[in-house]
Design a protein around this motif. Structure first.
Motif, PDB file in Angstrom:
ATOM      1  N   TYR A  42      15.828  22.194   9.609  1.00  0.00           N
ATOM      2  CA  TYR A  42      17.220  22.395   9.182  1.00  0.00           C
ATOM      3  C   TYR A  42      17.939  21.056   9.057  1.00  0.00           C
ATOM      4  O   TYR A  42      18.616  20.792   8.062  1.00  0.00           O
ATOM      5  N   ARG A  43      17.775  20.182  10.072  1.00  0.00           N
ATOM      6  CA  ARG A  43      18.464  18.888  10.049  1.00  0.00           C
ATOM      7  C   ARG A  43      17.971  18.013   8.893  1.00  0.00           C
ATOM      8  O   ARG A  43      18.759  17.369   8.204  1.00  0.00           O
ATOM      9  N   THR A  46      19.373  19.355   5.654  1.00  0.00           N
ATOM     10  CA  THR A  46      20.789  18.996   5.539  1.00  0.00           C
ATOM     11  C   THR A  46      20.931  17.544   5.092  1.00  0.00           C
ATOM     12  O   THR A  46      21.722  17.239   4.198  1.00  0.00           O
ATOM     13  N   MET A  47      20.148  16.651   5.711  1.00  0.00           N
ATOM     14  CA  MET A  47      20.195  15.240   5.317  1.00  0.00           C
ATOM     15  C   MET A  47      19.741  15.075   3.872  1.00  0.00           C
ATOM     16  O   MET A  47      20.329  14.305   3.113  1.00  0.00           O
ATOM     17  N   GLU A  49      19.930  17.277   1.436  1.00  0.00           N
ATOM     18  CA  GLU A  49      20.971  17.782   0.545  1.00  0.00           C
ATOM     19  C   GLU A  49      22.122  16.795   0.409  1.00  0.00           C
ATOM     20  O   GLU A  49      22.658  16.613  -0.679  1.00  0.00           O
ATOM     21  N   ILE A  50      22.486  16.144   1.505  1.00  0.00           N
ATOM     22  CA  ILE A  50      23.563  15.144   1.460  1.00  0.00           C
ATOM     23  C   ILE A  50      23.147  13.977   0.578  1.00  0.00           C
ATOM     24  O   ILE A  50      23.903  13.520  -0.274  1.00  0.00           O
TER      25      ILE A  50
END
Length: 137
Positions: A42-43, A46-47, A49-50
């Motif tokens: 997940y982390r 998220t990174m 996607e950013i």
């Protein structure tokens, strides 16, 4: 071996080893590792996607010379091009885009060919030159 993926996006692999003196992972260990795997996936997603959204957002800042040259760059080539312009190394680009350094080199080779340049320096100079200079004769 833990394969990390989130929303069908492959993020990487983590290999865990124990010494020969230790026993196999227990059911409790495997449960905990699975929780860590889910959190890590997940982390990383998220990174990812950013990073991707920040590069995509900066596509609006594509140099005018690049916009005027009909060179059919792929989205990934544009991402690599923009990161080169920001001064990132091949290794840094690979990490930011979650690809191998070999893949970065392949994208750069394609960029050189499509933009008719022979080096990273010429690629970086591309943004400052008038579009007419880069038109294929």
């Amino acid at each position: 071996v833990l394969s990390l993926a989130f929303h069908e996006t492959f993020l990487g692999v983590v290999s865990l080893y124990r010494s020969r003196n230790e026993t196999d992972f227990s059911e409790k260990d495997l449960f905990i590792l699975n929780q860590v795997k889910e959190h890590l996936a997940y982390r990383l997603f998220t990174m990812h996607e950013i990073e991707v959204s920040s590069v995509s957002a900066s596509e609006k800042k594509i140099p005018a010379a690049l916009k005027q040259v009909n060179c059919d760059l792929t989205n990934r080539e544009i991402e690599v091009f923009l990161l080169v312009l920001k001064g990132f190394s091949n290794n840094d680009i690979a990490e930011r885009l979650f690809i191998s350094e070999h893949t970065v080199k392949k994208h750069l080779k394609n960029l050189y060919k499509k933009l008719h340049v022979k080096s990273r320096i010429q690629l970086m100079q591309f943004q400052a030159a008038p579009a007419a200079v880069w038109q294929k004769s």
